[in-house]
Design an enzyme around this catalytic site. Structure first.
Site, PDB file in Angstrom:
ATOM      1  N   ARG A  51     -14.139  -8.573   1.151  1.00  0.00           N
ATOM      2  CA  ARG A  51     -12.527  -8.294   0.819  1.00  0.00           C
ATOM      3  C   ARG A  51     -11.829  -9.660   1.085  1.00  0.00           C
ATOM      4  O   ARG A  51     -10.994 -10.090   0.621  1.00  0.00           O
ATOM      5  CB  ARG A  51     -12.097  -7.055   1.744  1.00  0.00           C
ATOM      6  CG  ARG A  51     -12.609  -5.455   1.300  1.00  0.00           C
ATOM      7  CD  ARG A  51     -11.884  -5.225   0.003  1.00  0.00           C
ATOM      8  NE  ARG A  51     -10.678  -5.274   0.118  1.00  0.00           N
ATOM      9  CZ  ARG A  51      -9.732  -4.431   0.424  1.00  0.00           C
ATOM     10  NH1 ARG A  51     -10.130  -3.272   0.909  1.00  0.00           N
ATOM     11  NH2 ARG A  51      -8.480  -4.450   0.422  1.00  0.00           N
ATOM     12  N   ARG A  71       0.891  -1.279  -0.119  1.00  0.00           N
ATOM     13  CA  ARG A  71       0.125   0.013   0.030  1.00  0.00           C
ATOM     14  C   ARG A  71       0.781   1.251  -0.133  1.00  0.00           C
ATOM     15  O   ARG A  71       1.741   1.518   0.954  1.00  0.00           O
ATOM     16  CB  ARG A  71      -0.891  -0.003   1.199  1.00  0.00           C
ATOM     17  CG  ARG A  71      -1.662   1.100   1.325  1.00  0.00           C
ATOM     18  CD  ARG A  71      -2.811   1.154   2.474  1.00  0.00           C
ATOM     19  NE  ARG A  71      -3.905   0.533   1.797  1.00  0.00           N
ATOM     20  CZ  ARG A  71      -5.272   0.547   2.488  1.00  0.00           C
ATOM     21  NH1 ARG A  71      -5.504   1.236   3.377  1.00  0.00           N
ATOM     22  NH2 ARG A  71      -6.226  -0.157   1.572  1.00  0.00           N
ATOM     23  N   HIS A  89      -7.122   1.330  -6.629  1.00  0.00           N
ATOM     24  CA  HIS A  89      -7.510   0.387  -5.357  1.00  0.00           C
ATOM     25  C   HIS A  89      -7.990  -0.929  -6.096  1.00  0.00           C
ATOM     26  O   HIS A  89      -9.401  -1.344  -5.991  1.00  0.00           O
ATOM     27  CB  HIS A  89      -8.417   0.802  -4.724  1.00  0.00           C
ATOM     28  CG  HIS A  89      -8.326   0.212  -3.026  1.00  0.00           C
ATOM     29  ND1 HIS A  89      -7.607  -0.649  -2.866  1.00  0.00           N
ATOM     30  CD2 HIS A  89      -8.907   0.678  -2.071  1.00  0.00           C
ATOM     31  CE1 HIS A  89      -7.780  -1.178  -1.533  1.00  0.00           C
ATOM     32  NE2 HIS A  89      -8.865  -0.366  -1.115  1.00  0.00           N
ATOM     33  N   ASP A 110     -16.912   7.476  -1.608  1.00  0.00           N
ATOM     34  CA  ASP A 110     -15.954   7.245  -0.780  1.00  0.00           C
ATOM     35  C   ASP A 110     -15.676   8.673  -0.275  1.00  0.00           C
ATOM     36  O   ASP A 110     -16.111   9.750  -0.615  1.00  0.00           O
ATOM     37  CB  ASP A 110     -14.825   7.051  -1.933  1.00  0.00           C
ATOM     38  CG  ASP A 110     -13.440   6.439  -1.246  1.00  0.00           C
ATOM     39  OD1 ASP A 110     -13.579   6.383   0.107  1.00  0.00           O
ATOM     40  OD2 ASP A 110     -12.476   6.357  -1.913  1.00  0.00           O
ATOM     41  N   CYS A 144     -16.335   2.106   0.123  1.00  0.00           N
ATOM     42  CA  CYS A 144     -15.159   1.167   0.274  1.00  0.00           C
ATOM     43  C   CYS A 144     -14.943   1.070   1.872  1.00  0.00           C
ATOM     44  O   CYS A 144     -14.338   0.209   2.254  1.00  0.00           O
ATOM     45  CB  CYS A 144     -14.143   1.442  -0.435  1.00  0.00           C
ATOM     46  SG  CYS A 144     -13.524   3.344  -0.125  1.00  0.00           S
ATOM     47  N   GLN A 182     -10.106  -3.650  -3.813  1.00  0.00           N
ATOM     48  CA  GLN A 182     -11.282  -3.184  -3.478  1.00  0.00           C
ATOM     49  C   GLN A 182     -12.422  -3.347  -4.524  1.00  0.00           C
ATOM     50  O   GLN A 182     -13.833  -3.860  -4.324  1.00  0.00           O
ATOM     51  CB  GLN A 182     -11.431  -1.542  -3.090  1.00  0.00           C
ATOM     52  CG  GLN A 182     -12.701  -0.902  -2.758  1.00  0.00           C
ATOM     53  CD  GLN A 182     -12.997  -1.471  -1.195  1.00  0.00           C
ATOM     54  OE1 GLN A 182     -12.214  -1.519  -0.492  1.00  0.00           O
ATOM     55  NE2 GLN A 182     -14.305  -1.871  -1.308  1.00  0.00           N
TER      56      GLN A 182
END
Ligand code: CP
Ligand code: NVA
Length: 306
Positions: A287, A103, A130, A218, A259, A133
């Protein structure tokens, strides 16, 4: 596919295969309370330059379910690109671990890791994208609706962020329509997504949520943008996902996705996030299943089902 750095690494067939594998692994877990230990003895190095809850836990628990283990490496420990170059980190970890999940801030760090690693590299979020996700998001929509083809996602808010960009690419592979509804300056930039995608970019017209099957939002200020928070909050104030916006879809069965983490009562109100249309926690739980599919395929060479 050796690495998973973006949704664009996937053909439509591989994308579908990963969704099926995720379903099979989830079913196996529910049915038998365990998964085949296809990653027995394998290790995943997880390099974090930013905070995480879902990404860290889904990969760490996912590795454990599949018989392997994961190491959490904090920003202070690795200092990717600061204490050591991404290329050197990739070379070192390739000799000790069987996969790298990272990340990062600049997406170039993911590309550098992938270029220099001899083990699979997974993008656990960069400033640009991402993809993990988005994979879980399409899995969630399919789980809810049975099939994704022909459904419409309305993404409202900061359309120029990592979550939106990967969702645009994933929606295209899932044969979904996606409308990005954002003010000027917050629309995604076409040069940054796979050219096969054709999102509908809508500026300053919240009525465009009408008919949506999925309302997605988001945070307005992503990790790394904290200095811009005041301006972003002011610019995006009218794009809040609230009951009024939900009503404007005209769809009594619309589902709400985020998310997470959410900045409650900024981009999404408590009443929507905790209301009957919300699927945000199911989305977070998924996830785990989506990441297990990636790990089993990339680290364990488990074939993707047809
Ligand atoms: N959605 C997501 O990636 O959450 P984390 O930042 O907590 O990992
Ligand atoms: N856009 C958000 C997503 C967090 C999962 C961020 O980058 O902070």
């Amino acid at each position: 596919m050796k690495h998973f750095t973006d949704i664009s690494c996937l053909s439509q067939q591989k994308f579908r295969g990963l969704l099926r594998l995720a379903r099979n692994l989830q079913d196996e877990w529910v049915r038998e309370g365990r998964n085949e230990p296809v990653l027995d003895g394998r290790s995943l190095a997880m390099v974090f330059m930013k905070a995480s809850l879902r990404t860290r836990v889904s990969f760490e628990v996912g590795m454990r379910h599949l018989g392997g283990g994961a190491l959490y490496l904090s920003p202070a420990e690795v200092g990717l690109g600061e204490r050591e170059t991404a290329a050197d980190v990739a070379r070192v970890l390739s000799g000790m671990a069987d996969g790298i999940m990272a990340r990062v801030f600049e997406h170039a760090a993911i590309d550098d890791l992938a270029r220099h690693a001899s083990v699979p590299v997974i993008n656990g979020l960069s400033d640009r994208s991402h993809p993990c996700q988005a994979l879980a998001d399409i899995y969630t929509i399919e789980q809810m609706a049975g099939a994704c083809r022909g459904l419409t996602i309305a993404f409202v808010g900061d359309g120029d962020n990592n979550t939106a960009r990967s969702l645009i690419e994933a929606a295209s592979l899932a044969n979904m329509e996606i409308r990005v509804i954002a003010p000027k300056g917050y629309q995604p930039r076409p040069e940054e997504w796979d050219s096969a995608c054709e999102p509908d970019l809508v500026t300053d017209a919240l009525d465009a949520v009408e008919g949506a099957d999925v309302l997605y939002t988001d945070v307005w200020t992503s990790m790394g943008q904290e200095a811009e928070s005041e301006r972003r909050t002011a610019d995006l104030r009218d794009y809040q996902l609230n009951t009024g916006l939900l009503d404007r879809t005209g769809n009594p069965d619309v589902i709400v996705m985020h998310c997470l983490p959410a900045h409650r009562n900024e981009e999404i109100t408590d009443s929507v996030m905790d209301g009957r249309h919300s699927r945000v926690f199911q989305q977070a739980h998924n996830r785990l299943h989506a990441q297990k599919a990636l790990l089993a395929h990339l680290l364990g060479q488990v074939p993707l089902p047809d």
